[in-house]
Scaffold this motif. Sequence first.
Motif, PDB file in Angstrom:
ATOM      1  N   LYS A   1       0.845  -1.191   0.000  1.00 41.93           N
ATOM      2  CA  LYS A   1       0.000   0.000   0.000  1.00 41.93           C
ATOM      3  C   LYS A   1       0.880   1.242   0.000  1.00 41.93           C
ATOM      4  CE  LYS A   1      -2.287  -0.974   3.733  1.00 41.93           C
ATOM      5  NZ  LYS A   1      -3.273  -0.863   4.837  1.00 41.93           N
ATOM      6  N   GLY A   2       0.481   2.200  -0.817  1.00 42.60           N
ATOM      7  CA  GLY A   2       1.148   3.497  -0.831  1.00 42.60           C
ATOM      8  C   GLY A   2       0.089   4.581  -0.889  1.00 42.60           C
ATOM      9  N   LEU A   3      -0.527   4.871   0.253  1.00 43.08           N
ATOM     10  CA  LEU A   3      -1.665   5.797   0.314  1.00 43.08           C
ATOM     11  C   LEU A   3      -1.186   7.150   0.823  1.00 43.08           C
ATOM     12  CD1 LEU A   3      -4.339   3.373   1.860  1.00 43.08           C
ATOM     13  CD2 LEU A   3      -3.746   3.745  -0.550  1.00 43.08           C
ATOM     14  N   SER A   4      -1.273   8.159  -0.027  1.00 46.75           N
ATOM     15  CA  SER A   4      -0.854   9.514   0.353  1.00 46.75           C
ATOM     16  C   SER A   4      -2.006  10.224   1.053  1.00 46.75           C
ATOM     17  CB  SER A   4      -0.442  10.303  -0.891  1.00 46.75           C
ATOM     18  OG  SER A   4       0.570   9.617  -1.605  1.00 46.75           O
ATOM     19  N   GLU A   5      -1.668  11.272   1.785  1.00 46.11           N
ATOM     20  CA  GLU A   5      -2.705  12.079   2.415  1.00 46.11           C
ATOM     21  C   GLU A   5      -3.443  12.873   1.333  1.00 46.11           C
ATOM     22  OE1 GLU A   5      -0.451  12.835   6.680  1.00 46.11           O
ATOM     23  OE2 GLU A   5      -1.288  14.517   5.545  1.00 46.11           O
ATOM     24  N   ILE A   6      -4.758  12.716   1.317  1.00 41.99           N
ATOM     25  CA  ILE A   6      -5.578  13.316   0.260  1.00 41.99           C
ATOM     26  C   ILE A   6      -6.767  14.018   0.911  1.00 41.99           C
ATOM     27  CG2 ILE A   6      -7.011  12.825  -1.764  1.00 41.99           C
ATOM     28  CD1 ILE A   6      -5.271  10.374  -2.268  1.00 41.99           C
ATOM     29  N   PRO A   7      -7.109  15.216   0.470  1.00 39.91           N
ATOM     30  CA  PRO A   7      -8.301  15.890   1.017  1.00 39.91           C
ATOM     31  C   PRO A   7      -9.561  15.064   0.721  1.00 39.91           C
ATOM     32  CG  PRO A   7      -6.945  17.398  -0.288  1.00 39.91           C
ATOM     33  CD  PRO A   7      -6.416  16.041  -0.531  1.00 39.91           C
ATOM     34  N   ASP A   8     -10.600  15.302   1.533  1.00 44.75           N
ATOM     35  CA  ASP A   8     -11.862  14.602   1.311  1.00 44.75           C
ATOM     36  C   ASP A   8     -12.426  14.935  -0.066  1.00 44.75           C
ATOM     37  OD1 ASP A   8     -13.203  14.655   4.718  1.00 44.75           O
ATOM     38  OD2 ASP A   8     -11.660  13.436   3.738  1.00 44.75           O
ATOM     39  N   LEU A   9     -13.033  13.916  -0.668  1.00 41.82           N
ATOM     40  CA  LEU A   9     -13.660  14.078  -1.983  1.00 41.82           C
ATOM     41  C   LEU A   9     -15.174  14.091  -1.825  1.00 41.82           C
ATOM     42  CD1 LEU A   9     -10.765  13.002  -2.655  1.00 41.82           C
ATOM     43  CD2 LEU A   9     -11.793  11.907  -4.651  1.00 41.82           C
ATOM     44  N   MET A  10     -15.872  14.761  -2.741  1.00 40.95           N
ATOM     45  CA  MET A  10     -17.332  14.732  -2.777  1.00 40.95           C
ATOM     46  C   MET A  10     -17.730  13.548  -3.646  1.00 40.95           C
ATOM     47  SD  MET A  10     -18.251  17.134  -0.803  1.00 40.95           S
ATOM     48  CE  MET A  10     -20.007  17.171  -1.170  1.00 40.95           C
ATOM     49  N   VAL A  11     -17.966  12.385  -3.020  1.00 42.67           N
ATOM     50  CA  VAL A  11     -18.262  11.158  -3.750  1.00 42.67           C
ATOM     51  C   VAL A  11     -19.318  10.365  -3.008  1.00 42.67           C
ATOM     52  CG1 VAL A  11     -15.957  10.994  -4.771  1.00 42.67           C
ATOM     53  CG2 VAL A  11     -16.404   9.951  -2.537  1.00 42.67           C
ATOM     54  N   ASP A  12     -19.807   9.307  -3.677  1.00 41.44           N
ATOM     55  CA  ASP A  12     -20.667   8.317  -3.034  1.00 41.44           C
ATOM     56  C   ASP A  12     -19.742   7.187  -2.547  1.00 41.44           C
ATOM     57  OD1 ASP A  12     -23.866   6.838  -3.805  1.00 41.44           O
ATOM     58  OD2 ASP A  12     -22.350   6.143  -2.406  1.00 41.44           O
ATOM     59  N   ALA A  13     -19.459   7.170  -1.262  1.00 42.08           N
ATOM     60  CA  ALA A  13     -18.491   6.210  -0.723  1.00 42.08           C
ATOM     61  C   ALA A  13     -18.927   4.769  -0.964  1.00 42.08           C
ATOM     62  CB  ALA A  13     -18.285   6.457   0.775  1.00 42.08           C
ATOM     63  N   ASN A  14     -20.234   4.501  -0.845  1.00 43.92           N
ATOM     64  CA  ASN A  14     -20.727   3.134  -1.017  1.00 43.92           C
ATOM     65  C   ASN A  14     -20.492   2.635  -2.438  1.00 43.92           C
ATOM     66  OD1 ASN A  14     -23.451   1.321  -1.680  1.00 43.92           O
ATOM     67  ND2 ASN A  14     -22.490   0.871   0.293  1.00 43.92           N
TER      68      ASN A  14
END
Length: 531
Positions: A414-427
Amino acid sequence: MKSNNLTLGVRFGFIIGIILFLFSAFFSLILYQYLKTQVIKDAREKTVIIMTQVKALGGYVKEELRPKMFELLSKAGLEESFVAEAMSSTHVNLHVMKRFNKELPDYIYKRVSDTPLNHENRADEFHRQMLDYFRRNRTDLSWKGLVTAGKQQSIIYVLPIVADRSCLACHGEKAAALKAIVDRYGDSGSFGWKENTVVGVESVSIPLTVAFAHIRQTAIDTFVFGTSTLGILFFALTGIFKFLVTAPLNNLSRFFRSIAKGEEPLGKKMPIDRHDEIGDLTESFNILAKHLLDAQERLKRTAAIEKQMMETEKLAALGQLSAGVAHEINNPLGGIRLCFNNLLNTEMSEEARRQHVDTITKGFDRIQNIVKQLLSFSKNTPLSIAPSSINTIIENVLSLTEYVIAQKGIRLVKGLSEIPDLMVDANKLEQVFLNLIINAVQAMESGGTLTIRSWYRETTCTVSVSDTGKGIPRDIISKIYDPFFTTKEVGEGTGLGLTVSKAIIEQHKGSITVETSGEGTTFTVTLPIAP
Protein backbone atom coordinates in the motif's frame (compact mmCIF):
# COMPACT_ATOMS: atom_id res chain seq x y z
CA MET A 1 -16.30 -26.50 7.47
CA LYS A 2 -16.07 -29.51 9.76
CA SER A 3 -12.46 -30.09 8.76
CA ASN A 4 -11.51 -26.51 9.56
CA ASN A 5 -13.29 -26.66 12.90
CA LEU A 6 -11.63 -29.96 13.73
CA THR A 7 -8.20 -28.55 12.92
CA LEU A 8 -8.85 -25.44 14.99
CA GLY A 9 -10.20 -27.54 17.87
CA VAL A 10 -7.17 -29.83 17.86
CA ARG A 11 -4.82 -26.86 17.72
CA PHE A 12 -6.71 -25.12 20.52
CA GLY A 13 -6.69 -28.27 22.67
CA PHE A 14 -2.97 -28.82 22.06
CA ILE A 15 -2.08 -25.26 23.08
CA ILE A 16 -4.26 -25.38 26.20
CA GLY A 17 -2.82 -28.79 27.09
CA ILE A 18 0.74 -27.43 26.83
CA ILE A 19 -0.22 -24.44 28.97
CA LEU A 20 -1.75 -26.67 31.65
CA PHE A 21 1.25 -29.01 31.57
CA LEU A 22 3.68 -26.12 31.97
CA PHE A 23 1.54 -24.64 34.74
CA SER A 24 1.58 -27.93 36.66
CA ALA A 25 5.33 -28.32 36.15
CA PHE A 26 5.99 -24.73 37.22
CA PHE A 27 3.78 -25.06 40.29
CA SER A 28 5.47 -28.35 41.29
CA LEU A 29 8.92 -26.80 40.85
CA ILE A 30 7.94 -23.81 42.97
CA LEU A 31 6.54 -26.17 45.62
CA TYR A 32 9.76 -28.21 45.60
CA GLN A 33 11.91 -25.11 45.98
CA TYR A 34 9.68 -23.76 48.75
CA LEU A 35 9.69 -27.00 50.74
CA LYS A 36 13.44 -27.39 50.27
CA THR A 37 13.99 -23.84 51.49
CA GLN A 38 11.78 -24.49 54.53
CA VAL A 39 13.62 -27.71 55.36
CA ILE A 40 16.97 -25.92 55.16
CA LYS A 41 15.64 -23.04 57.24
CA ASP A 42 14.23 -25.37 59.90
CA ALA A 43 17.48 -27.37 59.99
CA ARG A 44 19.49 -24.20 60.46
CA GLU A 45 17.28 -23.09 63.32
CA LYS A 46 17.63 -26.49 64.97
CA THR A 47 21.43 -26.46 64.66
CA VAL A 48 21.47 -23.03 66.31
CA ILE A 49 19.29 -24.31 69.15
CA ILE A 50 21.45 -27.41 69.69
CA MET A 51 24.67 -25.42 69.50
CA THR A 52 23.31 -22.85 71.94
CA GLN A 53 22.53 -25.64 74.40
CA VAL A 54 26.01 -27.14 73.90
CA LYS A 55 27.68 -23.75 74.40
CA ALA A 56 25.68 -23.18 77.55
CA LEU A 57 26.71 -26.59 78.88
CA GLY A 58 30.40 -26.03 78.00
CA GLY A 59 30.31 -22.57 79.53
CA TYR A 60 28.88 -23.98 82.73
CA VAL A 61 31.66 -26.60 82.91
CA LYS A 62 34.38 -24.04 82.17
CA GLU A 63 33.12 -21.19 84.34
CA GLU A 64 31.35 -22.96 87.22
CA LEU A 65 32.08 -26.66 87.52
CA ARG A 66 35.78 -26.73 86.63
CA PRO A 67 36.84 -23.94 89.06
CA LYS A 68 34.79 -25.59 91.80
CA MET A 69 36.41 -28.97 91.15
CA PHE A 70 39.90 -27.42 91.22
CA GLU A 71 39.02 -25.84 94.58
CA LEU A 72 37.76 -29.12 96.02
CA LEU A 73 40.73 -31.11 94.74
CA SER A 74 43.13 -28.54 96.12
CA LYS A 75 41.54 -28.74 99.56
CA ALA A 76 41.83 -32.51 99.40
CA GLY A 77 45.52 -32.25 98.53
CA LEU A 78 44.94 -33.53 95.00
CA GLU A 79 46.26 -30.52 93.07
CA GLU A 80 47.64 -32.72 90.29
CA SER A 81 44.37 -34.55 89.82
CA PHE A 82 41.93 -33.97 86.95
CA VAL A 83 38.38 -35.38 86.72
CA ALA A 84 37.59 -35.26 82.97
CA GLU A 85 33.95 -36.25 83.53
CA ALA A 86 33.37 -32.99 85.44
CA MET A 87 36.18 -30.67 84.36
CA SER A 88 36.66 -31.20 80.60
CA SER A 89 34.11 -29.26 78.55
CA THR A 90 34.96 -31.43 75.53
CA HIS A 91 34.39 -34.63 77.46
CA VAL A 92 31.14 -33.39 79.00
CA ASN A 93 29.74 -32.03 75.71
CA LEU A 94 30.54 -35.16 73.74
CA HIS A 95 29.05 -37.52 76.31
CA VAL A 96 25.93 -35.41 76.83
CA MET A 97 25.35 -35.33 73.05
CA LYS A 98 25.80 -39.13 72.89
CA ARG A 99 22.94 -39.43 75.35
CA PHE A 100 21.03 -36.83 73.33
CA ASN A 101 21.53 -38.85 70.13
CA LYS A 102 19.89 -41.89 71.69
CA GLU A 103 16.59 -40.01 71.47
CA LEU A 104 17.33 -37.87 68.40
CA PRO A 105 19.96 -39.63 66.26
CA ASP A 106 19.79 -37.16 63.33
CA TYR A 107 21.87 -34.53 65.15
CA ILE A 108 25.64 -35.01 64.83
CA TYR A 109 27.88 -33.10 67.27
CA LYS A 110 31.64 -32.87 66.97
CA ARG A 111 34.26 -31.02 69.05
CA VAL A 112 37.67 -31.45 67.43
CA SER A 113 41.11 -29.91 67.15
CA ASP A 114 44.21 -30.36 65.06
CA THR A 115 46.21 -30.59 68.35
CA PRO A 116 43.94 -32.56 70.72
CA LEU A 117 45.07 -34.39 73.83
CA ASN A 118 42.64 -37.20 72.98
CA HIS A 119 43.43 -38.47 69.48
CA GLU A 120 39.80 -39.47 69.08
CA ASN A 121 39.02 -35.77 68.86
CA ARG A 122 41.38 -35.05 65.96
CA ALA A 123 39.79 -32.95 63.18
CA ASP A 124 38.88 -34.53 59.82
CA GLU A 125 39.47 -32.82 56.47
CA PHE A 126 36.33 -30.63 56.59
CA HIS A 127 36.94 -29.48 60.16
CA ARG A 128 40.60 -28.75 59.36
CA GLN A 129 39.33 -26.49 56.60
CA MET A 130 37.06 -24.80 59.12
CA LEU A 131 40.02 -24.33 61.47
CA ASP A 132 41.97 -22.64 58.69
CA TYR A 133 38.94 -20.50 57.87
CA PHE A 134 38.49 -19.19 61.42
CA ARG A 135 42.23 -18.63 61.86
CA ARG A 136 42.20 -16.47 58.72
CA ASN A 137 38.94 -14.71 59.64
CA ARG A 138 39.17 -14.00 63.36
CA THR A 139 36.20 -11.62 63.25
CA ASP A 140 33.82 -14.38 62.08
CA LEU A 141 32.14 -16.00 65.06
CA SER A 142 30.33 -18.80 63.20
CA TRP A 143 29.84 -20.54 59.84
CA LYS A 144 26.65 -22.10 58.46
CA GLY A 145 26.20 -23.90 55.18
CA LEU A 146 24.92 -26.85 53.15
CA VAL A 147 27.72 -29.38 52.76
CA THR A 148 27.78 -32.34 50.37
CA ALA A 149 29.90 -35.36 51.22
CA GLY A 150 29.47 -38.17 48.71
CA LYS A 151 25.71 -38.57 48.29
CA GLN A 152 24.94 -37.07 51.69
CA GLN A 153 23.86 -33.45 52.09
CA SER A 154 23.88 -31.87 55.54
CA ILE A 155 23.30 -28.50 57.15
CA ILE A 156 26.30 -27.72 59.39
CA TYR A 157 26.71 -25.01 62.02
CA VAL A 158 30.34 -24.48 63.07
CA LEU A 159 31.82 -22.39 65.90
CA PRO A 160 35.51 -21.70 66.59
CA ILE A 161 37.06 -22.79 69.91
CA VAL A 162 39.32 -20.03 71.24
CA ALA A 163 41.76 -20.92 74.01
CA ASP A 164 41.56 -18.82 77.20
CA ARG A 165 43.66 -18.86 80.33
CA SER A 166 41.62 -21.64 81.98
CA CYS A 167 42.37 -23.97 79.03
CA LEU A 168 46.14 -23.68 79.45
CA ALA A 169 46.16 -25.64 82.71
CA CYS A 170 45.57 -28.78 80.68
CA HIS A 171 46.54 -27.83 77.15
CA GLY A 172 49.43 -25.42 77.71
CA GLU A 173 53.07 -26.39 77.91
CA LYS A 174 53.53 -30.13 78.55
CA ALA A 175 55.99 -29.49 81.41
CA ALA A 176 53.34 -27.53 83.27
CA ALA A 177 50.50 -29.94 82.55
CA LEU A 178 48.71 -31.69 85.40
CA LYS A 179 50.04 -35.16 86.19
CA ALA A 180 46.55 -36.60 85.85
CA ILE A 181 46.35 -35.22 82.31
CA VAL A 182 49.63 -36.83 81.30
CA ASP A 183 48.64 -40.09 82.99
CA ARG A 184 45.27 -40.10 81.21
CA TYR A 185 46.33 -39.09 77.71
CA GLY A 186 50.06 -39.91 77.77
CA ASP A 187 53.04 -37.65 77.31
CA SER A 188 52.77 -38.03 73.53
CA GLY A 189 49.59 -36.01 73.49
CA SER A 190 49.55 -32.61 71.82
CA PHE A 191 50.13 -29.64 74.10
CA GLY A 192 51.26 -26.10 73.50
CA TRP A 193 47.98 -24.14 73.15
CA LYS A 194 48.35 -20.38 73.28
CA GLU A 195 45.89 -17.99 74.86
CA ASN A 196 43.42 -16.22 72.50
CA THR A 197 44.16 -18.53 69.55
CA VAL A 198 41.76 -20.73 67.55
CA VAL A 199 42.63 -24.25 68.71
CA GLY A 200 39.60 -26.19 67.53
CA VAL A 201 36.04 -26.11 66.23
CA GLU A 202 32.74 -27.60 67.31
CA SER A 203 29.89 -28.33 64.94
CA VAL A 204 26.32 -29.55 64.82
CA SER A 205 25.12 -31.11 61.54
CA ILE A 206 21.76 -32.45 60.36
CA PRO A 207 21.63 -34.81 57.33
CA LEU A 208 19.03 -33.68 54.75
CA THR A 209 19.33 -36.26 51.98
CA VAL A 210 16.28 -38.25 53.12
CA ALA A 211 14.26 -35.07 53.66
CA PHE A 212 15.17 -33.84 50.15
CA ALA A 213 14.11 -37.19 48.68
CA HIS A 214 10.73 -36.90 50.41
CA ILE A 215 10.33 -33.36 49.08
CA ARG A 216 11.11 -34.49 45.51
CA GLN A 217 8.54 -37.26 45.78
CA THR A 218 5.98 -34.79 47.13
CA ALA A 219 6.63 -32.46 44.18
CA ILE A 220 6.30 -35.35 41.70
CA ASP A 221 3.05 -36.51 43.32
CA THR A 222 1.75 -32.94 43.23
CA PHE A 223 2.65 -32.65 39.54
CA VAL A 224 0.90 -35.91 38.63
CA PHE A 225 -2.19 -35.10 40.68
CA GLY A 226 -2.32 -31.49 39.45
CA THR A 227 -1.93 -32.49 35.81
CA SER A 228 -4.67 -35.10 36.12
CA THR A 229 -7.03 -32.71 37.87
CA LEU A 230 -6.43 -29.87 35.41
CA GLY A 231 -6.83 -32.32 32.52
CA ILE A 232 -10.24 -33.40 33.78
CA LEU A 233 -11.21 -29.77 34.37
CA PHE A 234 -10.00 -28.83 30.87
CA PHE A 235 -12.10 -31.49 29.15
CA ALA A 236 -15.13 -30.55 31.25
CA LEU A 237 -14.82 -26.85 30.47
CA THR A 238 -14.09 -27.56 26.81
CA GLY A 239 -17.28 -29.61 26.58
CA ILE A 240 -19.30 -26.88 28.27
CA PHE A 241 -17.80 -24.20 26.04
CA LYS A 242 -18.49 -26.28 22.96
CA PHE A 243 -22.11 -26.73 24.03
CA LEU A 244 -22.66 -23.08 24.94
CA VAL A 245 -20.57 -21.30 22.29
CA THR A 246 -18.95 -23.41 19.57
CA ALA A 247 -22.00 -25.42 18.52
CA PRO A 248 -24.31 -22.36 18.19
CA LEU A 249 -21.62 -20.48 16.24
CA ASN A 250 -21.11 -23.44 13.90
CA ASN A 251 -24.87 -23.57 13.29
CA LEU A 252 -24.88 -19.85 12.59
CA SER A 253 -21.92 -20.15 10.21
CA ARG A 254 -23.53 -23.06 8.33
CA PHE A 255 -26.79 -21.12 8.05
CA PHE A 256 -25.03 -18.07 6.67
CA ARG A 257 -23.03 -20.14 4.18
CA SER A 258 -26.17 -21.89 2.98
CA ILE A 259 -27.73 -18.47 2.28
CA ALA A 260 -24.57 -17.33 0.50
CA LYS A 261 -24.62 -20.46 -1.67
CA GLY A 262 -28.31 -20.05 -2.43
CA GLU A 263 -29.33 -23.24 -0.61
CA GLU A 264 -31.58 -21.24 1.73
CA PRO A 265 -33.80 -18.28 0.78
CA LEU A 266 -32.67 -14.83 1.86
CA GLY A 267 -35.97 -14.24 3.62
CA LYS A 268 -35.49 -17.16 6.01
CA LYS A 269 -34.59 -16.11 9.56
CA MET A 270 -32.56 -18.12 11.99
CA PRO A 271 -34.46 -18.53 15.29
CA ILE A 272 -33.08 -16.59 18.27
CA ASP A 273 -33.44 -18.63 21.47
CA ARG A 274 -30.92 -16.82 23.67
CA HIS A 275 -30.31 -13.26 24.84
CA ASP A 276 -26.53 -12.98 24.94
CA GLU A 277 -23.70 -12.06 22.55
CA ILE A 278 -24.44 -15.06 20.31
CA GLY A 279 -28.10 -14.05 20.23
CA ASP A 280 -27.04 -10.52 19.20
CA LEU A 281 -24.82 -11.97 16.49
CA THR A 282 -27.67 -14.14 15.21
CA GLU A 283 -29.90 -11.09 15.10
CA SER A 284 -27.23 -9.20 13.14
CA PHE A 285 -27.11 -12.02 10.59
CA ASN A 286 -30.89 -11.96 10.30
CA ILE A 287 -30.75 -8.21 9.70
CA LEU A 288 -28.05 -8.75 7.08
CA ALA A 289 -30.15 -11.40 5.35
CA LYS A 290 -33.15 -9.07 5.38
CA HIS A 291 -31.12 -6.27 3.79
CA LEU A 292 -29.85 -8.64 1.16
CA LEU A 293 -33.42 -9.78 0.49
CA ASP A 294 -34.58 -6.17 0.20
CA ALA A 295 -31.71 -5.44 -2.17
CA GLN A 296 -32.70 -8.44 -4.27
CA GLU A 297 -36.32 -7.34 -4.38
CA ARG A 298 -35.37 -3.79 -5.31
CA LEU A 299 -33.18 -5.19 -8.08
CA LYS A 300 -36.15 -7.09 -9.46
CA ARG A 301 -38.41 -4.02 -9.35
CA THR A 302 -36.04 -1.50 -10.94
CA ALA A 303 -36.55 -0.60 -14.60
CA ALA A 304 -33.07 0.82 -15.36
CA ILE A 305 -30.50 -1.66 -16.86
CA GLU A 306 -27.71 0.12 -14.96
CA LYS A 307 -29.12 -0.42 -11.43
CA GLN A 308 -29.76 -4.06 -12.19
CA MET A 309 -26.14 -4.55 -13.25
CA MET A 310 -24.81 -2.79 -10.15
CA GLU A 311 -26.90 -4.81 -7.73
CA THR A 312 -26.20 -8.08 -9.53
CA GLU A 313 -22.46 -7.45 -9.39
CA LYS A 314 -22.69 -6.44 -5.74
CA LEU A 315 -24.49 -9.64 -4.79
CA ALA A 316 -21.94 -11.66 -6.78
CA ALA A 317 -19.12 -9.92 -4.91
CA LEU A 318 -20.80 -10.69 -1.59
CA GLY A 319 -21.01 -14.33 -2.59
CA GLN A 320 -17.28 -14.40 -3.41
CA LEU A 321 -16.55 -12.77 -0.05
CA SER A 322 -18.62 -15.23 2.01
CA ALA A 323 -15.62 -17.42 2.83
CA GLY A 324 -13.63 -14.36 3.82
CA VAL A 325 -16.46 -13.09 6.01
CA ALA A 326 -16.69 -16.46 7.76
CA HIS A 327 -12.92 -16.42 8.32
CA GLU A 328 -12.97 -12.82 9.58
CA ILE A 329 -15.63 -13.80 12.11
CA ASN A 330 -13.92 -17.05 13.16
CA ASN A 331 -10.61 -15.27 13.86
CA PRO A 332 -11.91 -13.04 16.71
CA LEU A 333 -14.07 -15.94 17.92
CA GLY A 334 -10.92 -18.02 18.34
CA GLY A 335 -9.41 -15.25 20.47
CA ILE A 336 -12.64 -14.95 22.48
CA ARG A 337 -12.63 -18.71 23.11
CA LEU A 338 -9.00 -18.69 24.29
CA CYS A 339 -9.51 -15.70 26.62
CA PHE A 340 -12.72 -17.22 27.98
CA ASN A 341 -10.95 -20.50 28.73
CA ASN A 342 -8.06 -18.61 30.42
CA LEU A 343 -10.52 -16.72 32.63
CA LEU A 344 -12.03 -20.03 33.74
CA ASN A 345 -8.85 -22.08 34.13
CA THR A 346 -6.05 -19.71 35.10
CA GLU A 347 -5.43 -17.74 38.24
CA MET A 348 -4.36 -14.26 37.21
CA SER A 349 -3.97 -10.74 38.48
CA GLU A 350 -6.75 -8.20 38.21
CA GLU A 351 -4.79 -6.42 35.48
CA ALA A 352 -4.45 -9.63 33.45
CA ARG A 353 -8.17 -10.37 33.95
CA ARG A 354 -9.03 -6.88 32.73
CA GLN A 355 -6.83 -7.36 29.66
CA HIS A 356 -8.60 -10.66 28.84
CA VAL A 357 -12.01 -8.98 29.19
CA ASP A 358 -10.80 -6.13 26.92
CA THR A 359 -9.67 -8.70 24.34
CA ILE A 360 -13.08 -10.40 24.41
CA THR A 361 -14.82 -7.03 24.03
CA LYS A 362 -12.58 -6.06 21.11
CA GLY A 363 -13.30 -9.42 19.48
CA PHE A 364 -17.05 -8.86 19.59
CA ASP A 365 -16.52 -5.27 18.37
CA ARG A 366 -14.54 -6.71 15.42
CA ILE A 367 -17.42 -9.05 14.54
CA GLN A 368 -19.97 -6.26 14.79
CA ASN A 369 -17.83 -4.00 12.59
CA ILE A 370 -17.62 -6.70 9.92
CA VAL A 371 -21.39 -7.14 9.97
CA LYS A 372 -21.84 -3.37 9.90
CA GLN A 373 -19.60 -3.06 6.84
CA LEU A 374 -21.51 -5.80 5.03
CA LEU A 375 -24.83 -4.14 5.90
CA SER A 376 -23.54 -0.82 4.63
CA PHE A 377 -22.22 -2.40 1.44
CA SER A 378 -25.49 -4.21 0.75
CA LYS A 379 -27.70 -1.12 0.92
CA ASN A 380 -29.41 -0.21 -2.34
CA THR A 381 -29.35 3.59 -2.44
CA PRO A 382 -29.20 6.19 -5.21
CA LEU A 383 -25.97 8.11 -5.79
CA SER A 384 -25.40 9.98 -2.52
CA ILE A 385 -22.62 12.57 -2.66
CA ALA A 386 -20.90 13.48 0.61
CA PRO A 387 -17.38 14.42 1.79
CA SER A 388 -15.45 11.15 2.08
CA SER A 389 -11.86 9.97 2.52
CA ILE A 390 -10.69 7.94 -0.47
CA ASN A 391 -8.11 6.15 1.72
CA THR A 392 -10.80 5.12 4.21
CA ILE A 393 -12.88 3.73 1.33
CA ILE A 394 -9.88 1.67 0.17
CA GLU A 395 -9.14 0.41 3.70
CA ASN A 396 -12.79 -0.65 4.14
CA VAL A 397 -12.60 -2.72 0.97
CA LEU A 398 -9.28 -4.27 2.01
CA SER A 399 -10.78 -5.32 5.32
CA LEU A 400 -13.40 -7.31 3.35
CA THR A 401 -10.86 -8.86 0.97
CA GLU A 402 -8.12 -9.54 3.52
CA TYR A 403 -8.88 -13.26 3.75
CA VAL A 404 -9.11 -13.74 -0.05
CA ILE A 405 -5.74 -12.00 -0.50
CA ALA A 406 -4.01 -13.99 2.26
CA GLN A 407 -5.53 -17.29 1.10
CA LYS A 408 -3.73 -17.05 -2.25
CA GLY A 409 -0.42 -16.04 -0.70
CA ILE A 410 -0.54 -12.59 -2.27
CA ARG A 411 1.66 -9.85 -0.85
CA LEU A 412 -0.14 -6.54 -0.33
CA VAL A 413 1.73 -3.26 -0.92
CA LYS A 414 0.00 0.00 0.00
CA GLY A 415 1.15 3.50 -0.83
CA LEU A 416 -1.66 5.80 0.31
CA SER A 417 -0.85 9.51 0.35
CA GLU A 418 -2.70 12.08 2.42
CA ILE A 419 -5.58 13.32 0.26
CA PRO A 420 -8.30 15.89 1.02
CA ASP A 421 -11.86 14.60 1.31
CA LEU A 422 -13.66 14.08 -1.98
CA MET A 423 -17.33 14.73 -2.78
CA VAL A 424 -18.26 11.16 -3.75
CA ASP A 425 -20.67 8.32 -3.03
CA ALA A 426 -18.49 6.21 -0.72
CA ASN A 427 -20.73 3.13 -1.02
CA LYS A 428 -20.55 3.12 -4.81
CA LEU A 429 -16.78 3.64 -4.85
CA GLU A 430 -16.37 0.73 -2.45
CA GLN A 431 -18.07 -1.40 -5.08
CA VAL A 432 -15.66 -0.13 -7.76
CA PHE A 433 -12.52 -0.86 -5.77
CA LEU A 434 -13.90 -4.20 -4.60
CA ASN A 435 -14.37 -5.23 -8.26
CA LEU A 436 -10.86 -4.07 -9.19
CA ILE A 437 -9.20 -5.82 -6.23
CA ILE A 438 -11.10 -9.10 -6.77
CA ASN A 439 -10.16 -9.04 -10.48
CA ALA A 440 -6.51 -8.46 -9.53
CA VAL A 441 -6.53 -11.31 -7.00
CA GLN A 442 -8.13 -13.70 -9.51
CA ALA A 443 -5.45 -12.76 -12.06
CA MET A 444 -2.72 -14.10 -9.71
CA GLU A 445 -3.51 -17.80 -9.30
CA SER A 446 0.00 -18.67 -8.04
CA GLY A 447 0.45 -15.70 -5.76
CA GLY A 448 2.07 -12.40 -6.53
CA THR A 449 1.97 -8.78 -5.42
CA LEU A 450 -1.09 -6.55 -5.19
CA THR A 451 -0.14 -2.85 -5.15
CA ILE A 452 -2.62 -0.08 -4.30
CA ARG A 453 -1.54 3.56 -4.43
CA SER A 454 -3.33 6.89 -4.06
CA TRP A 455 -2.14 10.44 -4.73
CA TYR A 456 -3.49 13.80 -5.89
CA ARG A 457 -2.36 16.71 -8.00
CA GLU A 458 -4.12 20.06 -7.91
CA THR A 459 -7.74 19.20 -8.79
CA THR A 460 -7.67 15.43 -9.27
CA CYS A 461 -7.25 12.35 -7.08
CA THR A 462 -5.79 9.15 -8.57
CA VAL A 463 -5.96 5.54 -7.33
CA SER A 464 -4.14 2.67 -9.03
CA VAL A 465 -4.67 -1.08 -8.51
CA SER A 466 -1.85 -3.24 -9.92
CA ASP A 467 -1.32 -7.00 -10.09
CA THR A 468 1.55 -9.21 -11.23
CA GLY A 469 -0.57 -11.62 -13.25
CA LYS A 470 -0.21 -12.62 -16.90
CA GLY A 471 -1.90 -9.49 -18.21
CA ILE A 472 -4.91 -9.03 -20.50
CA PRO A 473 -4.56 -10.38 -24.08
CA ARG A 474 -4.45 -7.66 -26.74
CA ASP A 475 -7.35 -9.15 -28.70
CA ILE A 476 -9.82 -8.63 -25.85
CA ILE A 477 -8.54 -5.43 -24.23
CA SER A 478 -11.14 -3.39 -26.14
CA LYS A 479 -13.99 -5.58 -24.85
CA ILE A 480 -13.35 -5.56 -21.09
CA TYR A 481 -15.96 -2.84 -20.42
CA ASP A 482 -18.66 -4.50 -22.53
CA PRO A 483 -21.66 -5.81 -20.50
CA PHE A 484 -21.55 -9.57 -19.77
CA PHE A 485 -18.13 -10.01 -21.37
CA THR A 486 -15.92 -12.24 -19.21
CA THR A 487 -13.01 -14.67 -19.59
CA LYS A 488 -13.75 -16.39 -16.27
CA GLU A 489 -15.28 -19.82 -15.81
CA VAL A 490 -19.04 -20.13 -15.48
CA GLY A 491 -20.09 -19.14 -11.97
CA GLU A 492 -16.92 -17.14 -11.26
CA GLY A 493 -18.10 -13.83 -12.68
CA THR A 494 -21.06 -12.02 -14.22
CA GLY A 495 -19.18 -9.98 -16.81
CA LEU A 496 -20.64 -6.83 -15.29
CA GLY A 497 -17.91 -5.79 -12.84
CA LEU A 498 -15.91 -3.46 -15.07
CA THR A 499 -19.06 -2.26 -16.85
CA VAL A 500 -20.60 -1.19 -13.53
CA SER A 501 -17.30 0.25 -12.27
CA LYS A 502 -16.87 2.38 -15.41
CA ALA A 503 -20.44 3.66 -15.12
CA ILE A 504 -19.97 4.62 -11.44
CA ILE A 505 -16.69 6.45 -12.15
CA GLU A 506 -18.24 8.36 -15.05
CA GLN A 507 -21.18 9.32 -12.79
CA HIS A 508 -18.55 10.98 -10.57
CA LYS A 509 -17.15 12.86 -13.60
CA GLY A 510 -14.01 10.72 -13.46
CA SER A 511 -12.24 8.22 -15.69
CA ILE A 512 -10.84 4.69 -15.56
CA THR A 513 -7.93 3.43 -17.69
CA VAL A 514 -5.97 0.20 -18.00
CA GLU A 515 -2.35 -0.67 -18.76
CA THR A 516 -1.36 -4.31 -19.25
CA SER A 517 1.62 -6.44 -20.23
CA GLY A 518 2.94 -9.94 -19.65
CA GLU A 519 4.15 -8.80 -16.21
CA GLY A 520 0.80 -7.56 -14.90
CA THR A 521 -2.09 -5.15 -15.20
CA THR A 522 -2.80 -1.72 -13.66
CA PHE A 523 -6.22 -0.07 -13.49
CA THR A 524 -6.10 3.67 -12.76
CA VAL A 525 -9.11 5.61 -11.46
CA THR A 526 -9.07 9.40 -11.60
CA LEU A 527 -11.65 11.51 -9.71
CA PRO A 528 -12.13 15.26 -9.37
CA ILE A 529 -11.42 16.65 -5.89
CA ALA A 530 -13.91 19.51 -6.25
CA PRO A 531 -17.59 18.62 -6.95
